[in-house]
Design a protein around this motif. Structure first.
Motif, PDB file in Angstrom:
ATOM      1  N   GLY A 222       1.822   1.849 -12.923  1.00 28.55           N
ATOM      2  CA  GLY A 222       1.327   2.604 -14.074  1.00 28.55           C
ATOM      3  C   GLY A 222       1.927   2.101 -15.368  1.00 28.55           C
ATOM      4  O   GLY A 222       2.568   1.050 -15.418  1.00 28.55           O
ATOM      5  N   GLY A 223       1.732   2.868 -16.439  1.00 29.17           N
ATOM      6  CA  GLY A 223       2.245   2.490 -17.746  1.00 29.17           C
ATOM      7  C   GLY A 223       3.746   2.706 -17.849  1.00 29.17           C
ATOM      8  O   GLY A 223       4.321   3.562 -17.173  1.00 29.17           O
ATOM      9  N   PHE A 224       4.384   1.899 -18.705  1.00 28.35           N
ATOM     10  CA  PHE A 224       5.822   2.002 -18.953  1.00 28.35           C
ATOM     11  C   PHE A 224       6.045   2.679 -20.303  1.00 28.35           C
ATOM     12  O   PHE A 224       5.509   2.237 -21.320  1.00 28.35           O
ATOM     13  N   SER A 225       6.854   3.720 -20.317  1.00 26.47           N
ATOM     14  CA  SER A 225       7.265   4.374 -21.563  1.00 26.47           C
ATOM     15  C   SER A 225       8.526   5.171 -21.257  1.00 26.47           C
ATOM     16  O   SER A 225       8.819   5.452 -20.086  1.00 26.47           O
ATOM     17  N   GLN A 246      17.515  -4.994   2.395  1.00 26.45           N
ATOM     18  CA  GLN A 246      16.219  -5.638   2.160  1.00 26.45           C
ATOM     19  C   GLN A 246      15.338  -4.853   1.194  1.00 26.45           C
ATOM     20  O   GLN A 246      14.140  -5.092   1.083  1.00 26.45           O
ATOM     21  N   VAL A 247      15.913  -3.924   0.432  1.00 26.56           N
ATOM     22  CA  VAL A 247      15.121  -3.098  -0.477  1.00 26.56           C
ATOM     23  C   VAL A 247      14.684  -3.891  -1.704  1.00 26.56           C
ATOM     24  O   VAL A 247      15.382  -4.810  -2.155  1.00 26.56           O
ATOM     25  N   LYS A 248      13.528  -3.539  -2.237  1.00 28.36           N
ATOM     26  CA  LYS A 248      13.063  -4.122  -3.501  1.00 28.36           C
ATOM     27  C   LYS A 248      12.284  -3.065  -4.274  1.00 28.36           C
ATOM     28  O   LYS A 248      11.451  -2.345  -3.706  1.00 28.36           O
ATOM     29  N   LEU A 249      12.578  -2.973  -5.572  1.00 24.69           N
ATOM     30  CA  LEU A 249      11.841  -2.095  -6.481  1.00 24.69           C
ATOM     31  C   LEU A 249      10.803  -2.940  -7.206  1.00 24.69           C
ATOM     32  O   LEU A 249      11.151  -3.881  -7.930  1.00 24.69           O
ATOM     33  N   VAL A 250       9.534  -2.627  -7.004  1.00 24.45           N
ATOM     34  CA  VAL A 250       8.434  -3.392  -7.591  1.00 24.45           C
ATOM     35  C   VAL A 250       7.776  -2.531  -8.667  1.00 24.45           C
ATOM     36  O   VAL A 250       7.198  -1.478  -8.372  1.00 24.45           O
ATOM     37  N   LEU A 251       7.881  -2.976  -9.911  1.00 27.30           N
ATOM     38  CA  LEU A 251       7.345  -2.236 -11.054  1.00 27.30           C
ATOM     39  C   LEU A 251       6.071  -2.925 -11.535  1.00 27.30           C
ATOM     40  O   LEU A 251       6.113  -4.045 -12.056  1.00 27.30           O
ATOM     41  N   VAL A 252       4.951  -2.254 -11.349  1.00 25.26           N
ATOM     42  CA  VAL A 252       3.641  -2.817 -11.684  1.00 25.26           C
ATOM     43  C   VAL A 252       3.103  -2.088 -12.907  1.00 25.26           C
ATOM     44  O   VAL A 252       2.816  -0.889 -12.851  1.00 25.26           O
ATOM     45  N   GLY A 253       2.984  -2.790 -14.017  1.00 29.71           N
ATOM     46  CA  GLY A 253       2.490  -2.167 -15.237  1.00 29.71           C
ATOM     47  C   GLY A 253       3.139  -2.793 -16.449  1.00 29.71           C
ATOM     48  O   GLY A 253       3.817  -3.816 -16.360  1.00 29.71           O
ATOM     49  N   ASP A 254       2.949  -2.153 -17.589  1.00 30.61           N
ATOM     50  CA  ASP A 254       3.471  -2.699 -18.836  1.00 30.61           C
ATOM     51  C   ASP A 254       3.553  -1.580 -19.861  1.00 30.61           C
ATOM     52  O   ASP A 254       3.108  -0.455 -19.622  1.00 30.61           O
ATOM     53  N   VAL A 279       6.300  -6.952 -12.255  1.00 28.35           N
ATOM     54  CA  VAL A 279       5.054  -7.661 -11.962  1.00 28.35           C
ATOM     55  C   VAL A 279       4.218  -7.853 -13.217  1.00 28.35           C
ATOM     56  O   VAL A 279       3.519  -8.843 -13.382  1.00 28.35           O
ATOM     57  N   GLY A 280       4.295  -6.891 -14.144  1.00 28.07           N
ATOM     58  CA  GLY A 280       3.421  -6.909 -15.307  1.00 28.07           C
ATOM     59  C   GLY A 280       2.131  -6.157 -15.022  1.00 28.07           C
ATOM     60  O   GLY A 280       1.947  -5.570 -13.951  1.00 28.07           O
ATOM     61  N   TRP A 281       1.239  -6.181 -16.002  1.00 26.90           N
ATOM     62  CA  TRP A 281      -0.020  -5.452 -15.862  1.00 26.90           C
ATOM     63  C   TRP A 281      -0.952  -6.183 -14.915  1.00 26.90           C
ATOM     64  O   TRP A 281      -1.058  -7.403 -14.957  1.00 26.90           O
ATOM     65  N   VAL A 282      -1.622  -5.451 -14.038  1.00 27.51           N
ATOM     66  CA  VAL A 282      -2.614  -6.051 -13.143  1.00 27.51           C
ATOM     67  C   VAL A 282      -3.931  -5.311 -13.301  1.00 27.51           C
ATOM     68  O   VAL A 282      -3.968  -4.136 -13.685  1.00 27.51           O
ATOM     69  N   ASP A 283      -5.013  -5.989 -13.008  1.00 28.61           N
ATOM     70  CA  ASP A 283      -6.324  -5.359 -13.033  1.00 28.61           C
ATOM     71  C   ASP A 283      -6.360  -4.229 -12.012  1.00 28.61           C
ATOM     72  O   ASP A 283      -5.758  -4.317 -10.933  1.00 28.61           O
ATOM     73  N   PHE A 284      -7.072  -3.156 -12.342  1.00 26.56           N
ATOM     74  CA  PHE A 284      -7.099  -1.983 -11.470  1.00 26.56           C
ATOM     75  C   PHE A 284      -7.570  -2.330 -10.061  1.00 26.56           C
ATOM     76  O   PHE A 284      -7.120  -1.728  -9.079  1.00 26.56           O
ATOM     77  N   GLU A 285      -8.455  -3.300  -9.943  1.00 31.30           N
ATOM     78  CA  GLU A 285      -8.979  -3.662  -8.625  1.00 31.30           C
ATOM     79  C   GLU A 285      -7.902  -4.259  -7.719  1.00 31.30           C
ATOM     80  O   GLU A 285      -8.109  -4.385  -6.513  1.00 31.30           O
ATOM     81  N   ARG A 286      -6.739  -4.612  -8.275  1.00 37.46           N
ATOM     82  CA  ARG A 286      -5.668  -5.204  -7.464  1.00 37.46           C
ATOM     83  C   ARG A 286      -4.639  -4.179  -6.985  1.00 37.46           C
ATOM     84  O   ARG A 286      -3.757  -4.521  -6.189  1.00 37.46           O
ATOM     85  N   VAL A 287      -4.727  -2.940  -7.457  1.00 39.06           N
ATOM     86  CA  VAL A 287      -3.650  -1.998  -7.128  1.00 39.06           C
ATOM     87  C   VAL A 287      -3.599  -1.678  -5.636  1.00 39.06           C
ATOM     88  O   VAL A 287      -2.530  -1.367  -5.101  1.00 39.06           O
ATOM     89  N   ALA A 288      -4.737  -1.773  -4.943  1.00 39.44           N
ATOM     90  CA  ALA A 288      -4.737  -1.487  -3.504  1.00 39.44           C
ATOM     91  C   ALA A 288      -3.773  -2.405  -2.761  1.00 39.44           C
ATOM     92  O   ALA A 288      -3.119  -1.991  -1.795  1.00 39.44           O
ATOM     93  N   SER A 289      -3.653  -3.641  -3.214  1.00 44.06           N
ATOM     94  CA  SER A 289      -2.757  -4.598  -2.559  1.00 44.06           C
ATOM     95  C   SER A 289      -1.302  -4.160  -2.677  1.00 44.06           C
ATOM     96  O   SER A 289      -0.512  -4.336  -1.740  1.00 44.06           O
ATOM     97  N   PHE A 290      -0.937  -3.578  -3.815  1.00 48.21           N
ATOM     98  CA  PHE A 290       0.446  -3.135  -4.010  1.00 48.21           C
ATOM     99  C   PHE A 290       0.732  -1.847  -3.243  1.00 48.21           C
ATOM    100  O   PHE A 290       1.825  -1.677  -2.683  1.00 48.21           O
ATOM    101  N   TYR A 291      -0.235  -0.941  -3.199  1.00 53.01           N
ATOM    102  CA  TYR A 291      -0.036   0.255  -2.373  1.00 53.01           C
ATOM    103  C   TYR A 291       0.067  -0.122  -0.899  1.00 53.01           C
ATOM    104  O   TYR A 291       0.811   0.498  -0.133  1.00 53.01           O
TER     105      TYR A 291
END
Length: 401
Positions: A222-225, A246-254, A279-291
């Motif tokens: 989501g958005g960062f603020s 082996q943990v990783k925090l993946v932040l998807v958005g901007d 990760v930065g901002w991704v197109d909405f159609e790609r969010v399924a891959s991250f979930y």
């Protein structure tokens, strides 16, 4: 019904507005969306049977003059002219406006053209402005767009909207109760339309391999603020890594550059650069891959009056993808998670966040059950097809002029 829908931003970028507009079309209504025009945008377009008109100007001088008038009066002359022409040339039944940006203009035009209005308030803007402006530098606070729009002006505009609109929509029961009680309008026709997903669209999204198979993934999408509270999970990662190597925090958005840079600095200071991925901002159609690769999704919003009542799309989106949710201990989100048993909350501190993550890591069967509970709740209740019925019921309560 023939509905003129008014939106300050770009229509294609606003998932909530798109779902509402397309949902109303699916119910047999005609929807014409008016939104802002960027430099590369078409002025007129049709998308999934929704008519779109974008308002803007190529003249910098005209733009600055128009914004100057808007910042002092809430009336944008360019929008006033274009909307007046649209209403003059076609017959509409309702003006449906989103948030407070063009609320005064929408209500005034409705009176001129003898139309009804419905206000869709996505949040309590006055609370949000209070939070945003706390983090601005003195130089930023002197910018006209900020200096001329303090929180008290938004409070007055919210009161104006609730007083003069014919119907009200909000994203949560708590926000609706706030507005109706604050401004003593318990008799105002009103409905809750939550930020819920379009399951058909989510289920048809492609899933691509991302290469996280051997890691325990905690994701935020989501958005960062500052209001999103992302500092807490970053600061917690050193504690979590002691228990889950082996943990990783993946932040998807901007978000705003200054805030994003501050998050990078926090990761550097805490010594977790290798554990936090931006990760930065991704197109909405790609969010399924991250979930698809996420073991947990997080909603770590800060504790303030706005966030206490917030009900973001990302909560239900996570549930739709069968991902257990870890949320800050905030009133509205806690209510939904308790009701659906799709996740749990944490107290807003790195220690509490870390402790809760480690506990869930050690209970894979519980995480799996939370995911299934969330999916079932979205299928049965929290999806856009169910929510659109609330809007159509509101139309039925208000007689068109």
């Amino acid at each position: 019904m023939h509905i003129l829908m008014i939106l300050e931003g770009e229509y294609k970028d606003d998932i909530r507005v798109r779902r509402e507009a397309e949902g109303l079309v699916s119910k047999g209504h005609s929807v014409h969306v008016v939104c802002s025009r960027g430099s590369q945008s078409q002025q007129h377009e049709s998308l999934n049977s929704v008519q779109i008109t974008r308002i803007g100007t190529d003249s910098k001088l005209t733009w600055y003059l128009s914004k100057g008038v808007y910042l002092t009066t809430w009336y944008d002359p360019i929008w006033l002219r274009e909307l007046h022409n649209l209403l003059h040339d076609d017959d509409y039944d309702f003006i449906y406006f989103h948030d407070v940006h063009h609320a005064k203009l929408a209500i005034r035009l409705a009176k001129w053209h003898n139309l009804r209005t419905i206000a869709d308030l996505h949040e309590i803007y006055s609370f949000a402005v209070d939070v945003w402006q706390e983090d601005y530098s003195y130089k930023q606070k002197l910018k006209p767009g900020i200096f001329l729009r303090p929180a008290w002006r938004f409070r007055r505009m919210e009161e104006y909207v609730v007083t003069y609109t014919d119907g009200l929509v909000t994203v949560s029961e708590e926000i609706l109760d706030y507005y109706l009680n604050k401004y003593n309008k318990r008799d105002l026709p009103a409905k809750v339309v939550r930020n819920v997903p379009d399951l058909d669209r989510l289920d048809n999204m492609p899933v691509e391999p991302l290469g996280y198979e051997d890691e325990f993934i905690i994701s935020y999408i989501g958005g960062f603020s500052p209001q999103k509270g992302l500092e807490i999970p970053i600061k917690a990662m050193s504690l979590i890594k002691e228990k889950i190597p082996q943990v990783k925090l993946v932040l998807v958005g901007d978000g705003q550059d200054e805030y994003v840079q501050s998050l990078h600095q926090t990761a550097l200071k805490e010594g977790v650069v290798d554990t936090v991925e931006f990760v930065g901002w991704v197109d909405f159609e790609r969010v399924a891959s991250f979930y698809n690769v996420s073991d947990l999704t997080i909603v770590p919003f800060v504790d303030d009056p706005e966030s206490q009542r917030a009900l973001p799309n990302k909560l239900f989106q996570s549930m739709a993808f069968e991902t257990p949710v870890l949320s800050s201990n905030l009133m509205t989100m806690k209510r939904i998670l308790n009701e659906t048993e799709a996740g749990i909350t944490f107290e807003h501190s790195p220690e509490s966040f870390a402790e809760t993550v480690v506990r869930l890591y050690n209970e894979p069967s519980q995480r799996c059950l939370m995911g299934k509970n969330g999916r079932r709740a979205v299928e049965q209740k929290y999806n856009i097809k169910k929510e659109i019925d609330n809007i159509t019921q509101l139309f039925d309560c208000i007689e068109p002029n």
